[in-house]
Design an enzyme around this catalytic site. Structure first.
Site, short mmCIF file in Angstrom:
data_model
loop_
_atom_site.label_atom_id
_atom_site.label_comp_id
_atom_site.label_asym_id
_atom_site.label_seq_id
_atom_site.Cartn_x
_atom_site.Cartn_y
_atom_site.Cartn_z
N ASP A 1 0.86 -1.20 0.00
CA ASP A 1 0.00 0.00 0.00
C ASP A 1 0.89 1.24 0.00
O ASP A 1 2.10 1.15 0.18
CB ASP A 1 -0.87 -0.01 1.26
CG ASP A 1 -0.02 -0.08 2.52
OD1 ASP A 1 0.39 0.99 3.02
OD2 ASP A 1 0.30 -1.19 3.01
N ASP B 1 0.56 3.60 2.29
CA ASP B 1 0.29 4.15 3.62
C ASP B 1 -0.88 5.14 3.51
O ASP B 1 -1.90 4.77 2.92
CB ASP B 1 1.58 4.75 4.22
CG ASP B 1 1.48 4.91 5.73
OD1 ASP B 1 0.88 4.04 6.37
OD2 ASP B 1 1.97 5.91 6.25
N1 LIG Z 1 1.16 1.32 5.81
C1 LIG Z 1 1.62 0.46 6.70
N2 LIG Z 1 2.03 0.90 7.91
C2 LIG Z 1 2.53 0.03 8.82
N3 LIG Z 1 2.61 -1.30 8.62
C3 LIG Z 1 2.19 -1.77 7.44
N4 LIG Z 1 2.18 -3.02 6.95
C4 LIG Z 1 1.66 -2.96 5.70
N5 LIG Z 1 1.35 -1.69 5.36
C5 LIG Z 1 1.69 -0.92 6.43
#
Ligand SMILES: Nc1ncnc2[nH]cnc12
Ligand SMILES: CSC[C@H]1O[C@H](OP(=O)(O)O)[C@H](O)[C@@H]1O
Length: 289
Positions: free
Chosen positions: A210, A212
């Protein structure tokens, strides 16, 4: 089969089993630091023994802050493992590290606050060096292995570990970007630091799942998003590990096997017997019998 496993794989979110293993044997391991997150599965890949454990337990019931990182690393050390790959889902803090890509990071920023981050204490003090927290040789091989899988892989980047379990606010995410962080997760600290104390070579295979929460045109991260991206990547991760095993020759020329040689400071006669016994696997080679 009693052959020592050469490689330990710690599976993170989405990677709870390693289906590519053959001649599988599942064992329960106990350590002076308690039980690891899951039973350890020993199996053969490309003719070599490897050990696999699930960081968050089978069924994903252990929070990042609750993982017994010490037991996980110590258990692998007890089995005779010399190389460890931590597989992790992560968010990207850069445009060019896109969901679906792999990253083999070369730096780590510890932003956790509530974890046991050392095997030492209780009368035995050590200050381990972690300027370069990942084994450069193993990371290089892991990058080659990942590149050979056909996936897009980035070599290098700073991995920030937050405490979690919540994801970040936009203000936090933008701050981490301004600090120059590349990817974000919740588990690599203290796993990498404990591996160094245990004189294991450790590297991370990070799946970008992703963007974030900073990206203006992408949805903020959610568990559903992470698992969706990961489910497409789980086979690829196993392929990378298969390639890696083929590249490992068991001859370690890095500094990881002597990492404790310059770290211990306590006068041997001051070390409590119980602590000495608890840490014997790590320290006996540096202390008088
Ligand atoms: N955006 C994110 N922040 C923290 N841990 C994660 N694991 C997967 N995506 C994450
Ligand atoms: C399921 S999203 C958050 C979760 O995913 C990552 O886990 P891991 O590093 O074990 O793959 C992240 O660190 C969080 O624990």
């Amino acid at each position: 089969m009693n052959e020592k496993p050469i490689l330990g794989v710690i599976g993170g979110s989405g990677l709870y089993r390693f289906s590519a293993l053959e001649n599988v044997e599942t064992i329960e391991v106990e350590t002076p630091f308690g039980s690891p997150s899951s039973p350890i599965v020993l199996g053969t890949l490309e003719g070599k023994r490897i050990a696999f454990l699930a960081r968050h337990g089978l069924g994903h019931f252990i929070l990042p802050s609750e993982v017994n990182y010490r037991a996980n690393i110590y258990a692998l050390k007890q089995l005779g493992v010399e190389y460890v790959v931590g597989v992790s889902a992560c968010g990207s803090l850069r445009d060019d590290y896109r969901p679906g890509h792999f990253v083999v990071p070369d730096q780590l920023f510890d932003f956790t606050r509530a974890r046991q981050r050392s095997f030492f204490g209780e009368g035995l003090v050590a200050h381990i060096g972690v300027a370069d927290p990942f084994c450069p040789n193993l990371s290089g091989l892991l990058y080659r292995a990942a590149s050979g899988s056909g996936a897009t892989v980035h070599r290098g980047g700073t991995f920030i570990t937050i405490e979690g379990p919540r994801f970040s606010t936009r203000a936090e995410s933008n701050l981490y970007r301004a600090w120059g962080m590349s990817i974000i997760g919740m588990t690599t600290c203290p796993e990498a630091f404990l591996a160094r104390e245990a004189e294991l070579c450790y590297a991370v295979l990070a799946h970008v799942t992703d963007y974030d929460v900073w990206h203006t045109s992408e949805e903020p991260v959610s568990v559903e998003m992470v698992i969706r991206t990961l489910s497409e990547n789980v086979q690829a991760a196993q392929e990378v590990i298969r390639n890696l095993v083929g590249l490992l020759d068991g001859v370690r020329t890095c500094e990881c096997p002597q990492a404790l040689s310059k770290a211990l400071i306590t006068a041997p006669e001051k070390i409590p017997l119980e602590t000495r016994r608890k840490l014997s696997l790590l320290v006996d080679k540096y202390l008088p019998a």
